[in-house]
Design a protein around this motif. Structure first.
Motif, PDB file in Angstrom:
ATOM      1  N   VAL A 186     -10.040  -1.406   3.453  1.00  0.00           N
ATOM      2  CA  VAL A 186     -10.492  -0.125   4.020  1.00  0.00           C
ATOM      3  C   VAL A 186     -11.771   0.287   3.357  1.00  0.00           C
ATOM      4  O   VAL A 186     -12.815   0.758   4.214  1.00  0.00           O
ATOM      5  CB  VAL A 186      -9.262   1.061   3.552  1.00  0.00           C
ATOM      6  CG1 VAL A 186      -9.877   2.345   4.128  1.00  0.00           C
ATOM      7  CG2 VAL A 186      -8.012   0.685   4.414  1.00  0.00           C
ATOM      8  N   PHE A 216      -4.341   7.951   1.072  1.00  0.00           N
ATOM      9  CA  PHE A 216      -4.372   6.713   0.021  1.00  0.00           C
ATOM     10  C   PHE A 216      -5.737   6.851  -0.480  1.00  0.00           C
ATOM     11  O   PHE A 216      -5.789   6.594  -1.818  1.00  0.00           O
ATOM     12  CB  PHE A 216      -4.441   5.553   0.857  1.00  0.00           C
ATOM     13  CG  PHE A 216      -3.076   5.337   1.415  1.00  0.00           C
ATOM     14  CD1 PHE A 216      -1.716   5.553   0.792  1.00  0.00           C
ATOM     15  CD2 PHE A 216      -2.852   4.620   2.618  1.00  0.00           C
ATOM     16  CE1 PHE A 216      -0.646   4.958   1.070  1.00  0.00           C
ATOM     17  CE2 PHE A 216      -1.691   4.224   2.966  1.00  0.00           C
ATOM     18  CZ  PHE A 216      -0.590   4.436   2.588  1.00  0.00           C
ATOM     19  N   PHE A 217      -6.993   7.327   0.008  1.00  0.00           N
ATOM     20  CA  PHE A 217      -8.075   7.315  -0.630  1.00  0.00           C
ATOM     21  C   PHE A 217      -8.190   8.489  -1.640  1.00  0.00           C
ATOM     22  O   PHE A 217      -8.553   8.175  -2.762  1.00  0.00           O
ATOM     23  CB  PHE A 217      -9.370   7.838   0.438  1.00  0.00           C
ATOM     24  CG  PHE A 217     -10.731   7.496  -0.023  1.00  0.00           C
ATOM     25  CD1 PHE A 217     -11.201   6.117  -0.144  1.00  0.00           C
ATOM     26  CD2 PHE A 217     -11.284   8.547  -0.341  1.00  0.00           C
ATOM     27  CE1 PHE A 217     -12.320   6.015  -0.539  1.00  0.00           C
ATOM     28  CE2 PHE A 217     -12.848   8.245  -0.712  1.00  0.00           C
ATOM     29  CZ  PHE A 217     -13.138   7.039  -0.772  1.00  0.00           C
ATOM     30  N   THR A 272      -5.677  -3.135  -3.362  1.00  0.00           N
ATOM     31  CA  THR A 272      -4.638  -2.918  -1.959  1.00  0.00           C
ATOM     32  C   THR A 272      -5.444  -2.122  -1.000  1.00  0.00           C
ATOM     33  O   THR A 272      -5.207  -2.602   0.133  1.00  0.00           O
ATOM     34  CB  THR A 272      -3.668  -1.809  -2.596  1.00  0.00           C
ATOM     35  OG1 THR A 272      -3.258  -2.302  -3.876  1.00  0.00           O
ATOM     36  CG2 THR A 272      -2.690  -1.718  -1.503  1.00  0.00           C
ATOM     37  N   ILE A 273      -6.581  -1.135  -1.301  1.00  0.00           N
ATOM     38  CA  ILE A 273      -7.297  -0.477  -0.258  1.00  0.00           C
ATOM     39  C   ILE A 273      -8.480  -1.195   0.049  1.00  0.00           C
ATOM     40  O   ILE A 273      -9.499  -0.767   0.723  1.00  0.00           O
ATOM     41  CB  ILE A 273      -7.059   0.848  -0.157  1.00  0.00           C
ATOM     42  CG1 ILE A 273      -8.097   1.394  -1.293  1.00  0.00           C
ATOM     43  CG2 ILE A 273      -5.860   1.383  -0.170  1.00  0.00           C
ATOM     44  CD1 ILE A 273      -8.318   2.484  -0.860  1.00  0.00           C
ATOM     45  N   GLU A 296      -5.819   8.732  10.594  1.00  0.00           N
ATOM     46  CA  GLU A 296      -7.116   9.172   9.639  1.00  0.00           C
ATOM     47  C   GLU A 296      -6.329   9.882   8.479  1.00  0.00           C
ATOM     48  O   GLU A 296      -6.940   9.943   7.185  1.00  0.00           O
ATOM     49  CB  GLU A 296      -7.643  10.311  10.512  1.00  0.00           C
ATOM     50  CG  GLU A 296      -8.677   9.566  11.453  1.00  0.00           C
ATOM     51  CD  GLU A 296      -8.106   9.595  12.749  1.00  0.00           C
ATOM     52  OE1 GLU A 296      -6.678   9.712  12.861  1.00  0.00           O
ATOM     53  OE2 GLU A 296      -8.926   9.542  13.844  1.00  0.00           O
ATOM     54  N   LEU A 345     -19.398   1.232   7.819  1.00  0.00           N
ATOM     55  CA  LEU A 345     -19.661   2.446   8.654  1.00  0.00           C
ATOM     56  C   LEU A 345     -20.826   3.131   8.313  1.00  0.00           C
ATOM     57  O   LEU A 345     -21.458   3.870   9.099  1.00  0.00           O
ATOM     58  CB  LEU A 345     -18.161   3.433   8.582  1.00  0.00           C
ATOM     59  CG  LEU A 345     -17.215   3.124   9.273  1.00  0.00           C
ATOM     60  CD1 LEU A 345     -16.183   4.205   9.066  1.00  0.00           C
ATOM     61  CD2 LEU A 345     -17.459   2.717  10.718  1.00  0.00           C
ATOM     62  N   ALA A 377       0.883  -1.210   0.142  1.00  0.00           N
ATOM     63  CA  ALA A 377       0.020  -0.036   0.031  1.00  0.00           C
ATOM     64  C   ALA A 377       0.888   1.379   0.041  1.00  0.00           C
ATOM     65  O   ALA A 377       0.355   2.354  -0.813  1.00  0.00           O
ATOM     66  CB  ALA A 377      -0.879   0.158   1.054  1.00  0.00           C
ATOM     67  N   THR A 400     -14.747  -1.700   5.109  1.00  0.00           N
ATOM     68  CA  THR A 400     -14.755  -0.769   6.398  1.00  0.00           C
ATOM     69  C   THR A 400     -15.921   0.243   6.229  1.00  0.00           C
ATOM     70  O   THR A 400     -16.483   0.842   7.169  1.00  0.00           O
ATOM     71  CB  THR A 400     -13.380  -0.713   7.345  1.00  0.00           C
ATOM     72  OG1 THR A 400     -12.610  -1.976   7.203  1.00  0.00           O
ATOM     73  CG2 THR A 400     -13.938  -0.172   8.674  1.00  0.00           C
ATOM     74  N   LEU A 401     -15.384   1.266   5.417  1.00  0.00           N
ATOM     75  CA  LEU A 401     -15.908   2.460   5.014  1.00  0.00           C
ATOM     76  C   LEU A 401     -17.329   2.230   4.808  1.00  0.00           C
ATOM     77  O   LEU A 401     -18.185   2.904   5.152  1.00  0.00           O
ATOM     78  CB  LEU A 401     -15.215   3.284   4.045  1.00  0.00           C
ATOM     79  CG  LEU A 401     -13.722   3.829   4.259  1.00  0.00           C
ATOM     80  CD1 LEU A 401     -13.192   4.615   2.979  1.00  0.00           C
ATOM     81  CD2 LEU A 401     -13.846   4.759   5.527  1.00  0.00           C
ATOM     82  N   VAL A 428      -3.341   9.470   7.058  1.00  0.00           N
ATOM     83  CA  VAL A 428      -2.753   8.260   6.139  1.00  0.00           C
ATOM     84  C   VAL A 428      -3.731   7.819   5.145  1.00  0.00           C
ATOM     85  O   VAL A 428      -3.751   7.698   4.107  1.00  0.00           O
ATOM     86  CB  VAL A 428      -2.054   7.413   7.002  1.00  0.00           C
ATOM     87  CG1 VAL A 428      -1.407   6.396   6.118  1.00  0.00           C
ATOM     88  CG2 VAL A 428      -0.821   8.008   7.610  1.00  0.00           C
ATOM     89  N   LEU A 429      -5.087   7.433   5.958  1.00  0.00           N
ATOM     90  CA  LEU A 429      -6.109   6.584   5.089  1.00  0.00           C
ATOM     91  C   LEU A 429      -6.701   7.693   3.915  1.00  0.00           C
ATOM     92  O   LEU A 429      -6.931   7.301   3.177  1.00  0.00           O
ATOM     93  CB  LEU A 429      -7.157   6.392   6.134  1.00  0.00           C
ATOM     94  CG  LEU A 429      -6.897   5.080   7.178  1.00  0.00           C
ATOM     95  CD1 LEU A 429      -7.973   4.905   7.889  1.00  0.00           C
ATOM     96  CD2 LEU A 429      -6.511   3.656   6.317  1.00  0.00           C
ATOM     97  N   GLY A 430      -6.824   9.024   4.662  1.00  0.00           N
ATOM     98  CA  GLY A 430      -7.330  10.019   3.479  1.00  0.00           C
ATOM     99  C   GLY A 430      -6.308  10.163   2.387  1.00  0.00           C
ATOM    100  O   GLY A 430      -6.878  10.304   1.163  1.00  0.00           O
TER     101      GLY A 430
END
Lengths: 81, 454
Positions: free
Chosen positions: B203, B396-397, B199-200, B390, B210, B34, B206-207, B392-394
């Motif tokens: 994530v 990648f997104f 790869t993501i 948060e 939510l 990733a 999970t999103l 880091v995830l943002g």
């Protein structure tokens, strides 16, 4: 930026091996996505400028998110040796 | 021949890669694929010289592997998937108050792994070159066989095996849809954004969860994560890996790296656990056992990463190792710049490879080794304190959205989310990345064969 009514309540969830707060995560996703795509769309339409603009947007989003969001970690210093 | 301008660019790329991945390596939970694949992909797309990109990549993996074991030693938190096998041993050392020793042993192991793996990989690649033409004629069959082999070797082999055809159909289905509605020219395979979607995937899943109220309420809640750090102490003088490691650690690290390089087609985590435990099995003293285990494991992870990238790249140009199909993927396939018929394997000469690897490795080792051994505690504290997960995830997104749009317009953002949902679900069912990436490569052939049979 985020309102914690009970600052000590347990409100983090685990995503990808580390803890996040749902509202903060949403905020980071919105900020970074908007800046990335926004920069990408306003870029002059000649390669590779849209890519560069988008990357700079993503990086700015990352920096802004890092400034306004607090990591969900706390430290304990132990005395050793 | 290399001119001064290119060498300058290579040096800059090596320094840049080292600094960025020193920080990223420390951030907890960062998966190697990733964090390495998207950045490398982007660099390839910007049209930099292939030799500069390879230098960047070598510096980046070496720096990342040197640093991702640091939070293990300092806080018992693995900095990446590859560092996970070391946690157990590092915690033993931490309990004995020897985090410092732990870091020095691990970083020294990394250096040994690099020193062994680079020449072994170059040699082994040269041995394989004469067979390259024959092997390349069967690229599709090999990639399909690779998907089956990886499925059979994984823990949940039957479900992994059963997922190959449906997943290939999903991928080809989207590609044919894009050709049909005219957002992508017919015959062009959307690849990069699908790769990132896989790869993501976890994530993305999970999103989506939510957004479901019941699922959201049912999720486990946690207080802030407590990270125990020891009081800071700095080292005096310049560290020397040959003095930090004992005779036994030195020889075991060398041996493990050598075998780890030969076994480049296997999973690096698997090799690390297997060989790492094997070399330390007979030592009784807990501290000695742990230092031996972590130094040879760190040597091994480095060696298997370097060999897994270099051997398939130099000898074949086909991504035939878990590392090549994952983190190093962009060096093999990043359309329109690189394809399986036109990538670094075809563009670089043998001397180019040696230069890129040597510059990347030396710069990364010199910078990271000395910085890390001296300032490990401070770097960890900085990353833990200032970089929220948060963000880091943002990041990648955002990158995924960007590359999805570049690949196939607005419709492909939906397509990539769909791939991510399915891939994330498959991941949760126990189907690992390796199988999914292999299917992404083999999908056109699998679907053509299936259509031919009916």
């Amino acid at each position: 930026m985020h309102h914690n009514k009970q600052p000590h309540s347990q409100e983090n969830i685990e995503v990808w091996a580390d803890l996040v707060n749902i509202k903060d995560l949403l905020l980071a996703l919105v900020i970074t996505s908007a800046l990335t795509l926004g920069a990408y769309f306003i870029a002059p339409n000649e390669e590779p400028k849209p890519l560069y603009y988008g990357l700079v947007g993503a990086l700015i989003g990352f920096i802004i998110s890092s400034i306004i969001i607090k990591p969900k970690r706390k430290f304990e210093t132990t005395e050793d040796k | 021949m290399l001119d001064a301008g290119v060498i300058m660019q290579m040096l800059l790329a090596a320094v840049g890669g080292t600094l960025i991945y020193t920080l990223i390596g420390i951030a907890p939970g960062t998966d190697e694929t990733a964090v390495l694949a998207p950045v490398t992909l982007v660099l390839v797309l910007t049209g930099l010289e292939p030799i500069v990109i390879l230098t960047f990549f070598m510096a980046a993996i070496i720096a990342k592997k040197l640093t991702d074991s640091i939070p293990v030693a300092v806080a018992g938190v693995p900095g990446g998937v590859m560092a996970a096998p070391m946690v157990e041993h590092a915690i033993v050392l931490k309990k004995h108050g020897k985090s410092d020793l732990s870091i020095r042993k691990m970083a020294s192991g990394s250096v040994i792994g690099t020193i062994v793996a680079v020449p072994v990989s170059l040699l082994l690649a040269n041995i394989l070159v004469p067979y390259a033409d024959q092997i390349q004629g069967y690229t599709n069959q090999i990639l399909f066989g690779g998907a089956i082999l990886l499925a059979l070797m994984s823990k949940n082999r039957w479900i992994a095996l059963a997922s190959i055809v449906p997943f290939a159909i999903l991928i080809q289905g989207l590609r044919h849809l894009y050709w049909g509605v005219g957002v992508v020219p017919e015959g062009t395979n959307v690849f990069i954004s699908f790769f990132l979607g896989i790869t993501i995937g976890p994530v993305i899943l999970t999103l989506f969860e939510l957004l479901n109220k019941d699922k959201r309420k049912a999720m486990n809640r946690y207080d802030n994560k407590t990270i125990a750090l020891q009081t800071e102490q700095s080292q005096k003088g310049l560290p020397n890996p040959f003095k930090i490691l004992t005779q036994q650690e030195l020889s075991m690290s060398t041996l493990a790296s050598f075998f780890g390089s030969l076994l480049f087609v296997l999973s690096p985590v698997g090799i690390t656990i297997l060989l790492g435990e094997l070399v330390s099995a007979r030592v009784k003293d807990p501290v000695k056992k742990s230092t031996l285990a972590i130094s040879s494991m760190d040597a091994l992870t480095n060696a298997s990463y370097i060999s897994g990238t270099l051997i398939p790249l130099i000898a074949l140009g086909i991504p035939l190792s878990p590392v090549a199909i994952g983190p190093a993927n962009a060096l093999f396939n990043a359309p329109p710049v690189f394809t399986l018929e036109h990538n670094m394997h075809h563009l670089l000469t043998k001397t180019d490879f040696i230069w890129a690897v040597v510059i990347g490795a030396v710069v990364a080792i010199v910078i990271t080794y000395f910085i890390i051994v001296k300032y490990a505690q401070q770097i960890c504290r900085f990353v833990f304190k200032w970089i929220p997960h948060e963000a880091v995830l943002g990041l990648f997104f955002g990158l995924v959205l960007l590359l999805a749009h570049m690949d196939g317009g607005l419709i492909n953002i939906g397509g990539v989310l769909l791939i991510g949902l399915v891939a994330g679900f498959m991941h949760r069912l126990g189907i690992n990345y390796g199988v999914q990436f292999m299917v992404l490569y083999a999908a056109p052939w699998i679907v053509t064969q299936l259509a031919g049979l009916s």
